[in-house]
Design an enzyme around this catalytic site. Structure first.
Site, mmCIF file in Angstrom:
data_model
loop_
_atom_site.group_PDB
_atom_site.id
_atom_site.type_symbol
_atom_site.label_atom_id
_atom_site.label_comp_id
_atom_site.label_asym_id
_atom_site.label_seq_id
_atom_site.Cartn_x
_atom_site.Cartn_y
_atom_site.Cartn_z
ATOM 1 N N LYS A 117 -9.501 11.661 20.333
ATOM 2 C CA LYS A 117 -8.833 12.300 21.523
ATOM 3 C C LYS A 117 -9.490 11.800 22.934
ATOM 4 O O LYS A 117 -8.549 11.245 23.686
ATOM 5 C CB LYS A 117 -9.032 13.664 21.457
ATOM 6 C CG LYS A 117 -8.525 14.624 20.100
ATOM 7 C CD LYS A 117 -8.958 15.946 20.214
ATOM 8 C CE LYS A 117 -10.344 16.359 20.157
ATOM 9 N NZ LYS A 117 -10.922 16.061 18.908
ATOM 10 N N ARG A 137 -7.699 25.200 20.758
ATOM 11 C CA ARG A 137 -8.553 25.122 19.734
ATOM 12 C C ARG A 137 -8.032 25.969 18.701
ATOM 13 O O ARG A 137 -8.499 26.070 17.353
ATOM 14 C CB ARG A 137 -9.948 25.353 19.917
ATOM 15 C CG ARG A 137 -11.054 24.528 19.133
ATOM 16 C CD ARG A 137 -10.790 23.061 19.546
ATOM 17 N NE ARG A 137 -12.127 22.449 19.009
ATOM 18 C CZ ARG A 137 -12.494 21.237 19.704
ATOM 19 N NH1 ARG A 137 -12.056 20.774 20.727
ATOM 20 N NH2 ARG A 137 -13.427 20.783 18.715
ATOM 21 N N ARG A 157 -16.513 7.510 11.581
ATOM 22 C CA ARG A 157 -16.504 6.972 13.057
ATOM 23 C C ARG A 157 -17.704 8.001 13.877
ATOM 24 O O ARG A 157 -17.964 7.273 14.702
ATOM 25 C CB ARG A 157 -15.165 7.538 13.569
ATOM 26 C CG ARG A 157 -13.937 6.755 13.237
ATOM 27 C CD ARG A 157 -12.747 7.190 13.943
ATOM 28 N NE ARG A 157 -11.445 6.547 13.483
ATOM 29 C CZ ARG A 157 -10.416 6.913 14.033
ATOM 30 N NH1 ARG A 157 -10.152 7.836 14.925
ATOM 31 N NH2 ARG A 157 -9.170 6.322 13.544
ATOM 32 N N ARG A 191 -24.873 12.329 20.415
ATOM 33 C CA ARG A 191 -24.395 13.945 20.655
ATOM 34 C C ARG A 191 -24.925 14.921 19.573
ATOM 35 O O ARG A 191 -25.098 14.418 18.409
ATOM 36 C CB ARG A 191 -22.836 13.884 20.486
ATOM 37 C CG ARG A 191 -22.150 14.350 21.677
ATOM 38 C CD ARG A 191 -20.800 14.368 21.592
ATOM 39 N NE ARG A 191 -20.243 15.381 20.804
ATOM 40 C CZ ARG A 191 -18.747 15.472 20.739
ATOM 41 N NH1 ARG A 191 -17.935 14.747 21.516
ATOM 42 N NH2 ARG A 191 -18.289 16.589 19.812
ATOM 43 N N ARG A 232 -17.593 21.017 11.356
ATOM 44 C CA ARG A 232 -16.421 20.902 12.514
ATOM 45 C C ARG A 232 -15.331 20.429 11.859
ATOM 46 O O ARG A 232 -14.068 21.089 12.425
ATOM 47 C CB ARG A 232 -16.955 19.581 13.396
ATOM 48 C CG ARG A 232 -18.137 19.946 14.602
ATOM 49 C CD ARG A 232 -18.655 19.173 15.046
ATOM 50 N NE ARG A 232 -17.981 18.036 15.730
ATOM 51 C CZ ARG A 232 -18.316 16.863 16.110
ATOM 52 N NH1 ARG A 232 -19.435 16.203 15.488
ATOM 53 N NH2 ARG A 232 -17.393 16.059 16.825
HETATM 54 P P1 AP5 Z 1 -13.441 10.125 20.036
HETATM 55 O O1 AP5 Z 1 -12.241 9.687 20.936
HETATM 56 O O2 AP5 Z 1 -14.613 10.260 20.907
HETATM 57 O O3 AP5 Z 1 -13.094 11.298 19.421
HETATM 58 P P2 AP5 Z 1 -12.559 12.816 19.640
HETATM 59 O O4 AP5 Z 1 -11.390 13.110 18.940
HETATM 60 O O5 AP5 Z 1 -12.758 12.817 21.110
HETATM 61 O O6 AP5 Z 1 -13.916 13.527 18.945
HETATM 62 P P3 AP5 Z 1 -14.843 14.559 19.272
HETATM 63 O O7 AP5 Z 1 -16.070 14.409 18.559
HETATM 64 O O8 AP5 Z 1 -15.204 14.444 20.582
HETATM 65 O O9 AP5 Z 1 -14.018 15.831 18.987
HETATM 66 P P4 AP5 Z 1 -14.410 17.376 19.016
HETATM 67 O O10 AP5 Z 1 -13.163 17.944 18.709
HETATM 68 O O11 AP5 Z 1 -15.476 17.711 17.821
HETATM 69 O O12 AP5 Z 1 -15.225 17.692 20.220
HETATM 70 P P5 AP5 Z 1 -15.154 18.339 21.297
HETATM 71 O O13 AP5 Z 1 -16.010 17.783 22.245
HETATM 72 O O14 AP5 Z 1 -13.704 18.602 21.746
HETATM 73 O O15 AP5 Z 1 -13.706 9.012 19.048
HETATM 74 C C1 AP5 Z 1 -14.652 9.094 18.073
HETATM 75 C C2 AP5 Z 1 -15.458 7.954 17.671
HETATM 76 O O16 AP5 Z 1 -14.490 7.188 17.079
HETATM 77 C C3 AP5 Z 1 -15.714 6.914 18.814
HETATM 78 O O17 AP5 Z 1 -16.920 6.384 18.737
HETATM 79 C C4 AP5 Z 1 -14.640 5.949 19.286
HETATM 80 O O18 AP5 Z 1 -14.922 4.945 19.828
HETATM 81 C C5 AP5 Z 1 -14.252 5.655 17.563
HETATM 82 N N1 AP5 Z 1 -12.777 5.615 17.467
HETATM 83 C C6 AP5 Z 1 -11.846 6.293 18.327
HETATM 84 N N2 AP5 Z 1 -10.564 5.906 17.832
HETATM 85 C C7 AP5 Z 1 -10.902 5.099 16.868
HETATM 86 C C8 AP5 Z 1 -9.831 4.183 15.897
HETATM 87 N N3 AP5 Z 1 -8.707 4.388 16.148
HETATM 88 N N4 AP5 Z 1 -10.493 3.496 15.091
HETATM 89 C C9 AP5 Z 1 -11.539 3.285 15.105
HETATM 90 N N5 AP5 Z 1 -12.763 4.023 15.596
HETATM 91 C C10 AP5 Z 1 -12.125 4.831 16.679
HETATM 92 O O19 AP5 Z 1 -15.845 19.798 20.824
HETATM 93 C C11 AP5 Z 1 -17.329 19.703 20.514
HETATM 94 C C12 AP5 Z 1 -17.505 21.078 20.356
HETATM 95 O O20 AP5 Z 1 -17.651 21.930 21.498
HETATM 96 C C13 AP5 Z 1 -16.791 21.948 19.277
HETATM 97 O O21 AP5 Z 1 -17.148 21.807 17.957
HETATM 98 C C14 AP5 Z 1 -17.082 23.529 19.670
HETATM 99 O O22 AP5 Z 1 -18.286 23.879 19.323
HETATM 100 C C15 AP5 Z 1 -16.800 23.302 21.246
HETATM 101 N N6 AP5 Z 1 -15.716 23.362 21.927
HETATM 102 C C16 AP5 Z 1 -14.956 22.573 22.767
HETATM 103 N N7 AP5 Z 1 -13.993 22.980 22.898
HETATM 104 C C17 AP5 Z 1 -13.737 24.361 22.514
HETATM 105 C C18 AP5 Z 1 -12.814 25.203 22.476
HETATM 106 N N8 AP5 Z 1 -11.657 24.732 23.211
HETATM 107 N N9 AP5 Z 1 -12.962 26.406 22.063
HETATM 108 C C19 AP5 Z 1 -14.321 26.619 21.284
HETATM 109 N N10 AP5 Z 1 -15.051 25.777 21.313
HETATM 110 C C20 AP5 Z 1 -15.073 24.634 21.925
HETATM 111 MG MG MG Z 2 -13.801 13.896 22.438
#
Ligand code: AP5
Ligand code: MG
Length: 188
Positions: free
Chosen positions: A15, A90, A125, A135, A146
């Site tokens: 994302k 979410r 990944r 992180r 997660r």
């Molecule tokens: P990356 O682009 O970072 O992936 P991402 O989908 O952004 O993954 P996140 O870990 O950020 O998602 P998340 O939903 O767990 O976290 P969030 O911050 O929203 O890519 C990941 C890795 O893979 C990178 O190293 C990248 O380089 C690599 N990569 C990317 N594409 C690739 C490809 N095609 N091939 C190979 N490698 C690739 O949430 C974190 C926490 O915050 C949640 O668990 C929750 O506790 C809280 N939170 C956040 N939002 C809410 C909400 N709306 N409601 C309640 N709690 C929330």
């Molecule tokens: Mg992210």
């Protein structure tokens, strides 16, 4: 052109990676509730300290906290020309809340990009990312929690947005470049 978007997908689906390029193409700002919460954690605010405990267990932060953050952010006026929401909404409650806030602002979502990935591949990944970004929620047990929370609470949004006629489904399993080409083709 589509200007009010959500990017949906499992942890590690890409994302954040793709959000960056989408925003450049469409000339819109992005906001990530995850990044907003991590900033609060870093600053050591009361909200950040409460969120930290949940984030480090892979649980969602309560809807009331997220809704207040998002509403304040959307009402800054920064997103009048459009936005890409990364990692928000979410669950169904958050999706309904977003619909209502946008309606109150006289607008609505144009599209939801869903990055469809093999859930086993994203564990690798994220463990790789852990070596670089450190992180606090990128440990294997927390990543697995997660993914479970995603499956139970966030995945139903795919159907919700499909039924609303907003879903753009993208195969997120290829390389970063391949995934980007597929997204860009859908946004032209
Ligand atoms: P990356 O682009 O970072 O992936 P991402 O989908 O952004 O993954 P996140 O870990 O950020 O998602 P998340 O939903 O767990 O976290 P969030 O911050 O929203 O890519 C990941 C890795 O893979 C990178 O190293 C990248 O380089 C690599 N990569 C990317 N594409 C690739 C490809 N095609 N091939 C190979 N490698 C690739 O949430 C974190 C926490 O915050 C949640 O668990 C929750 O506790 C809280 N939170 C956040 N939002 C809410 C909400 N709306 N409601 C309640 N709690 C929330
Ligand atoms: Mg992210």
């Amino acid at each position: 052109m589509k200007k009010r978007l959500v990017i949906l997908g499992a942890p590690g689906a890409g994302k954040g990676t793709q959000a960056h390029q989408i925003c450049e193409l469409l000339d819109i700002p992005t906001f990530s509730t995850g990044a907003m919460l991590r900033a609060q954690m870093q600053a050591g605010t009361e909200l950040g300290n409460k969120a930290k405990e949940l984030i480090n267990r892979g649980e969602l932060v309560p809807d009331s906290v997220i809704s207040a953050l998002v509403e304040a952010e959307l009402k800054t006026g920064r997103y009048r020309g459009g936005f890409l929401a990364d990692g928000y909404p979410r669950n169904l409650e958050q999706a309904h809340f977003l619909d209502q806030v946008l309606k109150d602002m006289g607008t609505q979502l144009d599209a939801v990009i869903n990055l469809d990935v093999n859930l086993e591949d994203v564990v690798g990944r994220l463990l790789k990312r852990a070596e670089i970004e450190h992180r606090s929620d990128d440990t294997e047990p927390v990543i697995r929690r997660r993914l479970q929370v995603y499956h139970e609470q966030t995945e139903p949004l795919v159907r919700y947005y499909r039924e609303a006629g907003l879903l753009i489904n993208i195969d997120g399993n290829g390389s970063i470049e391949q995934v980007w080409e597929n997204i860009a083709a859908q946004l032209q």
